[in-house]
Design an enzyme around this catalytic site. Sequence first.
Site, PDB file in Angstrom:
ATOM      1  N   CYS A 108       0.843  -1.188   0.000  1.00  0.00           N
ATOM      2  CA  CYS A 108       0.000   0.000   0.000  1.00  0.00           C
ATOM      3  C   CYS A 108       0.879   1.238   0.000  1.00  0.00           C
ATOM      4  O   CYS A 108       1.884   1.307   0.698  1.00  0.00           O
ATOM      5  CB  CYS A 108      -0.972  -0.023   1.173  1.00  0.00           C
ATOM      6  SG  CYS A 108      -0.572   1.057   2.522  1.00  0.00           S
ATOM      7  N   GLU A 109       0.517   2.196  -0.847  1.00  0.00           N
ATOM      8  CA  GLU A 109       1.380   3.365  -1.006  1.00  0.00           C
ATOM      9  C   GLU A 109       1.259   4.340   0.158  1.00  0.00           C
ATOM     10  O   GLU A 109       2.049   5.254   0.272  1.00  0.00           O
ATOM     11  CB  GLU A 109       1.060   4.078  -2.330  1.00  0.00           C
ATOM     12  CG  GLU A 109      -0.299   4.720  -2.397  1.00  0.00           C
ATOM     13  CD  GLU A 109      -0.535   5.377  -3.759  1.00  0.00           C
ATOM     14  OE1 GLU A 109       0.154   5.027  -4.721  1.00  0.00           O
ATOM     15  OE2 GLU A 109      -1.411   6.245  -3.832  1.00  0.00           O
ATOM     16  N   HIS A 110       0.277   4.139   1.025  1.00  0.00           N
ATOM     17  CA  HIS A 110       0.132   5.060   2.159  1.00  0.00           C
ATOM     18  C   HIS A 110       1.016   4.679   3.337  1.00  0.00           C
ATOM     19  O   HIS A 110       1.449   5.543   4.085  1.00  0.00           O
ATOM     20  CB  HIS A 110      -1.338   5.120   2.606  1.00  0.00           C
ATOM     21  CG  HIS A 110      -2.257   5.510   1.506  1.00  0.00           C
ATOM     22  ND1 HIS A 110      -3.385   4.798   1.167  1.00  0.00           N
ATOM     23  CD2 HIS A 110      -2.186   6.540   0.627  1.00  0.00           C
ATOM     24  CE1 HIS A 110      -3.971   5.373   0.137  1.00  0.00           C
ATOM     25  NE2 HIS A 110      -3.268   6.426  -0.211  1.00  0.00           N
ATOM     26  N   HIS A 111       1.252   3.378   3.526  1.00  0.00           N
ATOM     27  CA  HIS A 111       2.027   2.932   4.684  1.00  0.00           C
ATOM     28  C   HIS A 111       3.233   2.074   4.304  1.00  0.00           C
ATOM     29  O   HIS A 111       4.009   1.688   5.170  1.00  0.00           O
ATOM     30  CB  HIS A 111       1.134   2.140   5.639  1.00  0.00           C
ATOM     31  CG  HIS A 111      -0.093   2.890   6.059  1.00  0.00           C
ATOM     32  ND1 HIS A 111      -1.322   2.726   5.443  1.00  0.00           N
ATOM     33  CD2 HIS A 111      -0.275   3.842   7.006  1.00  0.00           C
ATOM     34  CE1 HIS A 111      -2.202   3.530   5.995  1.00  0.00           C
ATOM     35  NE2 HIS A 111      -1.604   4.219   6.944  1.00  0.00           N
ATOM     36  N   GLN A 138      -5.301  -0.575  -4.059  1.00  0.00           N
ATOM     37  CA  GLN A 138      -5.958  -1.713  -4.716  1.00  0.00           C
ATOM     38  C   GLN A 138      -6.847  -1.275  -5.883  1.00  0.00           C
ATOM     39  O   GLN A 138      -6.935  -1.948  -6.901  1.00  0.00           O
ATOM     40  CB  GLN A 138      -6.766  -2.496  -3.670  1.00  0.00           C
ATOM     41  CG  GLN A 138      -7.321  -3.811  -4.211  1.00  0.00           C
ATOM     42  CD  GLN A 138      -8.109  -4.579  -3.173  1.00  0.00           C
ATOM     43  OE1 GLN A 138      -7.816  -4.501  -1.980  1.00  0.00           O
ATOM     44  NE2 GLN A 138      -9.123  -5.307  -3.604  1.00  0.00           N
ATOM     45  N   HIS A 168      -5.329  -6.216   3.722  1.00  0.00           N
ATOM     46  CA  HIS A 168      -4.346  -5.144   3.861  1.00  0.00           C
ATOM     47  C   HIS A 168      -3.736  -5.176   5.258  1.00  0.00           C
ATOM     48  O   HIS A 168      -4.438  -4.968   6.245  1.00  0.00           O
ATOM     49  CB  HIS A 168      -5.010  -3.785   3.618  1.00  0.00           C
ATOM     50  CG  HIS A 168      -5.452  -3.602   2.197  1.00  0.00           C
ATOM     51  ND1 HIS A 168      -4.856  -2.696   1.350  1.00  0.00           N
ATOM     52  CD2 HIS A 168      -6.398  -4.226   1.463  1.00  0.00           C
ATOM     53  CE1 HIS A 168      -5.425  -2.772   0.147  1.00  0.00           C
ATOM     54  NE2 HIS A 168      -6.371  -3.686   0.200  1.00  0.00           N
ATOM     55  N   CYS A 189      -1.936  -3.051   6.611  1.00  0.00           N
ATOM     56  CA  CYS A 189      -2.021  -1.757   7.310  1.00  0.00           C
ATOM     57  C   CYS A 189      -3.338  -1.638   8.064  1.00  0.00           C
ATOM     58  O   CYS A 189      -3.431  -0.920   9.053  1.00  0.00           O
ATOM     59  CB  CYS A 189      -1.801  -0.579   6.359  1.00  0.00           C
ATOM     60  SG  CYS A 189      -3.043  -0.395   5.080  1.00  0.00           S
TER      61      CYS A 189
HETATM   62 ZN   LIG Z   1      -2.128   1.379   4.024  1.00  0.00          ZN
END
Ligand SMILES: [Zn+2]
Length: 198
Positions: free
Chosen positions: A87-90, A128, A156, A158
């Site tokens: 995931c590109e956020h975490h 995703q 996920h 995260c």
């Molecule tokens: Zn994430």
Amino acid sequence: MAYKKTEHFDDEVTDALKNNYDQIISLLGEDNKREGLLKTPERIAKAMQFLTQGYQQDAHAILNSAKFKEEISEMIVVKDIELFSMCEHHMVPFFGKAHIAYIPNGWITGLSKLGRVVDVFSRRLQVQERLTTEILAAIKDTLNPLGVAVVIEAKHLCMMMRGVQKQNSVTTTSAFDGEFMKNPTRSEFLKLISSNLH
Ligand SMILES: [Zn+2]
């Protein structure tokens, strides 16, 4: 030796990543000189390059490399394609399965190529939703089929390890094009991927 698989890493990138991870480890409160951690920055540097190798790959080239003229107009479904992404956020993994279908319009591709296209886009920093539409677009652009459908089910980390800590939630995303915009075709596809014919 008849077969040998080798890995290649960019030394400059590996070195720079290694130095950064060394600092990250000590910023997190660890002793980066501890024996068990001595080679860790280099291992992460290589692992991260492996996990993001999709930036160096071209899905269109992969599909075009095995494109065959074939008069088939039945739905082709490949389901349960394993996928591992981040995931590109975490920058924490998400993983699950992709199900792909298309209805050829004169051209088919090698079945294994669909799996490779999933890898090209999942081995990057992703969400995703975008992963789903990028896979669809690559198939649509290269094979020009009568329809394409992509469904991804993923967990996920995260969400599971941090934040809301929902251990069993599965996120499903889908993208449809052409014939799959029509209800009967879409229903047939969804029925095929939910059956357990192994
Ligand atoms: Zn994430």
